[in-house]
Design a protein around this motif. Structure first.
Motif, PDB file in Angstrom:
ATOM      1  N   GLU A 163     -15.610  -7.614   5.230  1.00  0.00           N
ATOM      2  CA  GLU A 163     -16.516  -8.181   4.235  1.00  0.00           C
ATOM      3  C   GLU A 163     -15.863  -8.112   2.862  1.00  0.00           C
ATOM      4  OE1 GLU A 163     -21.037  -7.400   2.474  1.00  0.00           O
ATOM      5  OE2 GLU A 163     -20.346  -6.394   4.303  1.00  0.00           O
ATOM      6  N   ALA A 164     -15.973  -9.190   2.106  1.00  0.00           N
ATOM      7  CA  ALA A 164     -15.332  -9.258   0.795  1.00  0.00           C
ATOM      8  C   ALA A 164     -15.939  -8.226  -0.148  1.00  0.00           C
ATOM      9  CB  ALA A 164     -15.477 -10.656   0.213  1.00  0.00           C
ATOM     10  N   GLN A 165     -15.068  -7.569  -0.926  1.00  0.00           N
ATOM     11  CA  GLN A 165     -15.502  -6.612  -1.927  1.00  0.00           C
ATOM     12  C   GLN A 165     -14.758  -6.884  -3.229  1.00  0.00           C
ATOM     13  OE1 GLN A 165     -15.681  -2.425  -0.875  1.00  0.00           O
ATOM     14  NE2 GLN A 165     -15.513  -2.928   1.302  1.00  0.00           N
ATOM     15  N   PRO A 166     -15.330  -6.529  -4.359  1.00  0.00           N
ATOM     16  CA  PRO A 166     -14.606  -6.687  -5.622  1.00  0.00           C
ATOM     17  C   PRO A 166     -13.423  -5.730  -5.676  1.00  0.00           C
ATOM     18  CG  PRO A 166     -16.666  -5.503  -5.981  1.00  0.00           C
ATOM     19  CD  PRO A 166     -16.695  -6.009  -4.561  1.00  0.00           C
ATOM     20  N   ALA A 167     -12.375  -6.155  -6.382  1.00  0.00           N
ATOM     21  CA  ALA A 167     -11.179  -5.315  -6.485  1.00  0.00           C
ATOM     22  C   ALA A 167     -11.503  -3.960  -7.086  1.00  0.00           C
ATOM     23  CB  ALA A 167     -10.108  -6.024  -7.311  1.00  0.00           C
ATOM     24  N   GLY A 168     -12.514  -3.915  -7.960  1.00  0.00           N
ATOM     25  CA  GLY A 168     -12.887  -2.647  -8.579  1.00  0.00           C
ATOM     26  C   GLY A 168     -13.298  -1.598  -7.573  1.00  0.00           C
ATOM     27  N   ALA A 169     -13.912  -2.015  -6.488  1.00  0.00           N
ATOM     28  CA  ALA A 169     -14.322  -1.058  -5.454  1.00  0.00           C
ATOM     29  C   ALA A 169     -13.107  -0.424  -4.799  1.00  0.00           C
ATOM     30  CB  ALA A 169     -15.190  -1.770  -4.415  1.00  0.00           C
ATOM     31  N   ARG A 202     -10.200  -0.116  -6.219  1.00  0.00           N
ATOM     32  CA  ARG A 202      -9.538   0.737  -7.218  1.00  0.00           C
ATOM     33  C   ARG A 202     -10.236   2.087  -7.336  1.00  0.00           C
ATOM     34  NH1 ARG A 202      -5.871  -1.949 -11.620  1.00  0.00           N
ATOM     35  NH2 ARG A 202      -4.925  -3.521 -10.286  1.00  0.00           N
ATOM     36  N   GLN A 203     -11.543   2.115  -7.204  1.00  0.00           N
ATOM     37  CA  GLN A 203     -12.258   3.386  -7.210  1.00  0.00           C
ATOM     38  C   GLN A 203     -11.830   4.243  -6.017  1.00  0.00           C
ATOM     39  OE1 GLN A 203     -16.444   2.490  -7.370  1.00  0.00           O
ATOM     40  NE2 GLN A 203     -16.368   1.856  -9.510  1.00  0.00           N
ATOM     41  N   ARG A 204     -11.733   3.629  -4.844  1.00  0.00           N
ATOM     42  CA  ARG A 204     -11.278   4.369  -3.666  1.00  0.00           C
ATOM     43  C   ARG A 204      -9.848   4.860  -3.839  1.00  0.00           C
ATOM     44  NH1 ARG A 204     -12.517   0.469   1.333  1.00  0.00           N
ATOM     45  NH2 ARG A 204     -10.750   1.697   2.155  1.00  0.00           N
ATOM     46  N   LEU A 205      -9.003   4.004  -4.419  1.00  0.00           N
ATOM     47  CA  LEU A 205      -7.595   4.389  -4.611  1.00  0.00           C
ATOM     48  C   LEU A 205      -7.480   5.547  -5.600  1.00  0.00           C
ATOM     49  CD1 LEU A 205      -4.660   3.735  -3.891  1.00  0.00           C
ATOM     50  CD2 LEU A 205      -4.630   2.139  -5.826  1.00  0.00           C
ATOM     51  N   ALA A 206      -8.295   5.530  -6.651  1.00  0.00           N
ATOM     52  CA  ALA A 206      -8.268   6.616  -7.631  1.00  0.00           C
ATOM     53  C   ALA A 206      -8.656   7.941  -6.992  1.00  0.00           C
ATOM     54  CB  ALA A 206      -9.207   6.288  -8.789  1.00  0.00           C
ATOM     55  N   PHE A 207      -9.560   7.878  -6.029  1.00  0.00           N
ATOM     56  CA  PHE A 207      -9.961   9.096  -5.322  1.00  0.00           C
ATOM     57  C   PHE A 207      -8.839   9.583  -4.401  1.00  0.00           C
ATOM     58  CE2 PHE A 207     -11.839  11.181  -1.605  1.00  0.00           C
ATOM     59  CZ  PHE A 207     -12.534  12.216  -2.221  1.00  0.00           C
ATOM     60  N   ALA A 208      -8.212   8.642  -3.680  1.00  0.00           N
ATOM     61  CA  ALA A 208      -7.178   9.021  -2.711  1.00  0.00           C
ATOM     62  C   ALA A 208      -5.866   9.390  -3.385  1.00  0.00           C
ATOM     63  CB  ALA A 208      -6.955   7.868  -1.728  1.00  0.00           C
ATOM     64  N   LEU A 248      -1.750   8.113  -9.499  1.00  0.00           N
ATOM     65  CA  LEU A 248      -1.340   6.773  -9.920  1.00  0.00           C
ATOM     66  C   LEU A 248      -1.852   6.423 -11.318  1.00  0.00           C
ATOM     67  CD1 LEU A 248      -1.808   4.712  -6.624  1.00  0.00           C
ATOM     68  CD2 LEU A 248       0.290   5.678  -7.565  1.00  0.00           C
ATOM     69  N   GLU A 249      -2.972   7.022 -11.730  1.00  0.00           N
ATOM     70  CA  GLU A 249      -3.547   6.764 -13.065  1.00  0.00           C
ATOM     71  C   GLU A 249      -3.597   5.264 -13.339  1.00  0.00           C
ATOM     72  OE1 GLU A 249      -1.119   9.030 -15.718  1.00  0.00           O
ATOM     73  OE2 GLU A 249      -2.000  10.937 -15.121  1.00  0.00           O
ATOM     74  N   LEU A 250      -4.244   4.545 -12.428  1.00  0.00           N
ATOM     75  CA  LEU A 250      -4.154   3.083 -12.448  1.00  0.00           C
ATOM     76  C   LEU A 250      -5.055   2.434 -13.481  1.00  0.00           C
ATOM     77  CD1 LEU A 250      -3.045   0.507 -11.213  1.00  0.00           C
ATOM     78  CD2 LEU A 250      -4.792   0.676  -9.421  1.00  0.00           C
ATOM     79  N   GLY A 251      -6.325   2.810 -13.517  1.00  0.00           N
ATOM     80  CA  GLY A 251      -7.257   2.134 -14.405  1.00  0.00           C
ATOM     81  C   GLY A 251      -7.342   0.655 -14.078  1.00  0.00           C
ATOM     82  N   LEU A 262      -3.996  -1.746  -0.713  1.00  0.00           N
ATOM     83  CA  LEU A 262      -3.786  -3.193  -0.572  1.00  0.00           C
ATOM     84  C   LEU A 262      -4.832  -3.984  -1.338  1.00  0.00           C
ATOM     85  CD1 LEU A 262      -2.948  -3.404   3.247  1.00  0.00           C
ATOM     86  CD2 LEU A 262      -1.343  -3.342   1.329  1.00  0.00           C
ATOM     87  N   GLY A 263      -6.092  -3.543  -1.279  1.00  0.00           N
ATOM     88  CA  GLY A 263      -7.159  -4.272  -1.958  1.00  0.00           C
ATOM     89  C   GLY A 263      -7.120  -4.114  -3.461  1.00  0.00           C
ATOM     90  N   ALA A 264      -6.588  -2.993  -3.939  1.00  0.00           N
ATOM     91  CA  ALA A 264      -6.520  -2.748  -5.380  1.00  0.00           C
ATOM     92  C   ALA A 264      -5.338  -3.441  -6.035  1.00  0.00           C
ATOM     93  CB  ALA A 264      -6.436  -1.244  -5.642  1.00  0.00           C
ATOM     94  N   ALA A 265      -4.349  -3.824  -5.249  1.00  0.00           N
ATOM     95  CA  ALA A 265      -3.115  -4.387  -5.808  1.00  0.00           C
ATOM     96  C   ALA A 265      -3.349  -5.752  -6.434  1.00  0.00           C
ATOM     97  CB  ALA A 265      -2.055  -4.491  -4.720  1.00  0.00           C
ATOM     98  N   THR A 266      -2.635  -6.011  -7.506  1.00  0.00           N
ATOM     99  CA  THR A 266      -2.602  -7.361  -8.075  1.00  0.00           C
ATOM    100  C   THR A 266      -1.888  -8.302  -7.122  1.00  0.00           C
ATOM    101  OG1 THR A 266      -2.529  -6.372 -10.282  1.00  0.00           O
ATOM    102  CG2 THR A 266      -1.901  -8.710 -10.084  1.00  0.00           C
ATOM    103  N   ALA A 267      -0.836  -7.793  -6.484  1.00  0.00           N
ATOM    104  CA  ALA A 267      -0.114  -8.567  -5.473  1.00  0.00           C
ATOM    105  C   ALA A 267       0.727  -7.619  -4.637  1.00  0.00           C
ATOM    106  CB  ALA A 267       0.788  -9.625  -6.104  1.00  0.00           C
ATOM    107  N   ILE A 268       1.021  -8.058  -3.409  1.00  0.00           N
ATOM    108  CA  ILE A 268       1.954  -7.371  -2.526  1.00  0.00           C
ATOM    109  C   ILE A 268       3.281  -8.124  -2.598  1.00  0.00           C
ATOM    110  CG2 ILE A 268       2.425  -6.627  -0.171  1.00  0.00           C
ATOM    111  CD1 ILE A 268      -0.069  -5.347  -1.508  1.00  0.00           C
TER     112      ILE A 268
END
Length: 253
Positions: free
Chosen positions: A43-49, A51-57, A61-64, A144-150
């Motif tokens: 199911e499609a999710q916004p990239a922000g979701a 990024r929140q998961r990535l920040a936890f894991a 990376l301090e991505l913001g 993968l979902g948080a990336a701007t591109a692979i």
């Protein structure tokens, strides 16, 4: 030829891409069928979701909201990782806010040696704070979902499948991909939207393509939506399963 001998025991040889099917046929393998691989379409999710998961894991990376580019390829058998690191240096000069990740689990001692060599190369480029090496990724879909591109600028798919599943998984999450002009990878771009092709071993062209995405989030979103449509059209599990069922019925008579 070696390919003909390898495939000669089978009534039908399955290839994952048209490019490999043509290679097999040109080597004398008569009966070749193309059945493309498949990945789930979540199911499609916004990239922000993501990024929140990535920040936890991976809080290190301090991505913001910075642009993030990921290389999920091989360290040992191609120059792809080196091309990515060199492109990161070029892009960093124009976009110091961008972040880069090599998500590569070193499976052999040679891969570990290659990783350390790349670390030194990245340090020489001044990328200590902006480029990270991740081995085992705690939440790969989030990355993968948080990336701007692979980016997969490899010059060889040795020991890999024709269509790396990590690319399809990223595309299913609406993340665009930039790949080298290896025939099997370039074919992925020909099937639909969301995949850009650059010359192999060309960090300047790779950096230029990534810069367009860093500078235009709307372009990245548009390509990402197209990538998801490409997966939906060509790489669905039910399509793959039906193709194998038809093949088994045909071979079994």
């Amino acid at each position: 030829s070696d390919l003909r001998e390898l495939a000669g025991f089978a009534d039908v040889t399955v290839a994952l891409t048209d490019a490999t099917a043509l290679l097999l046929q040109s080597s004398g393998v008569d009966s070749v069928r193309v059945i493309r691989p498949a990945v789930p379409l979540p199911e499609a999710q916004p990239a922000g979701a993501y990024r929140q998961r990535l920040a936890f894991a991976h809080p290190e990376l301090e991505l913001g909201d910075r642009p993030l580019f990921v290389y999920p390829g091989d360290l040992e058998f191609s120059t792809g990782a080196q091309t990515f690191v060199d492109a990161a240096a070029l892009l960093h000069a124009e976009h110091p806010e961008a972040r880069f990740v090599l998500a590569c689990r070193p499976k052999t001692e040679a891969a570990r040696v290659a990783r350390e060599r790349l670390r030194r190369r990245a340090a020489g480029h001044g990328l200590v704070d902006t480029l990270r090496f991740l081995g085992v990724v705690a939440d790969m879909p989030a990355l993968l979902g948080a990336a701007t591109a692979i980016a997969l600028p490899v010059d060889s798919l040795f020991a890999k499948v024709d269509t790396p599943l990590v690319l399809l998984e990223a595309m299913a999450l609406a993340t665009p991909c930039v790949v080298a002009d290896v025939l099997q990878l370039a074919e992925l771009a020909s099937l639909g939207e969301g995949v850009r092709v650059v010359p192999k071993r060309d960090p300047e062209r790779l950096a230029a393509e990534l810069a367009l995405l860093a500078e235009s989030p709307s372009r990245a979103r548009r390509l990402g939506a197209g990538a998801r449509r490409t997966v939906a059209s060509h790489f669905r599990p039910e399509t793959m399963a039906a193709a194998y069922e038809d093949l088994y019925r045909e071979v079994l008579g």
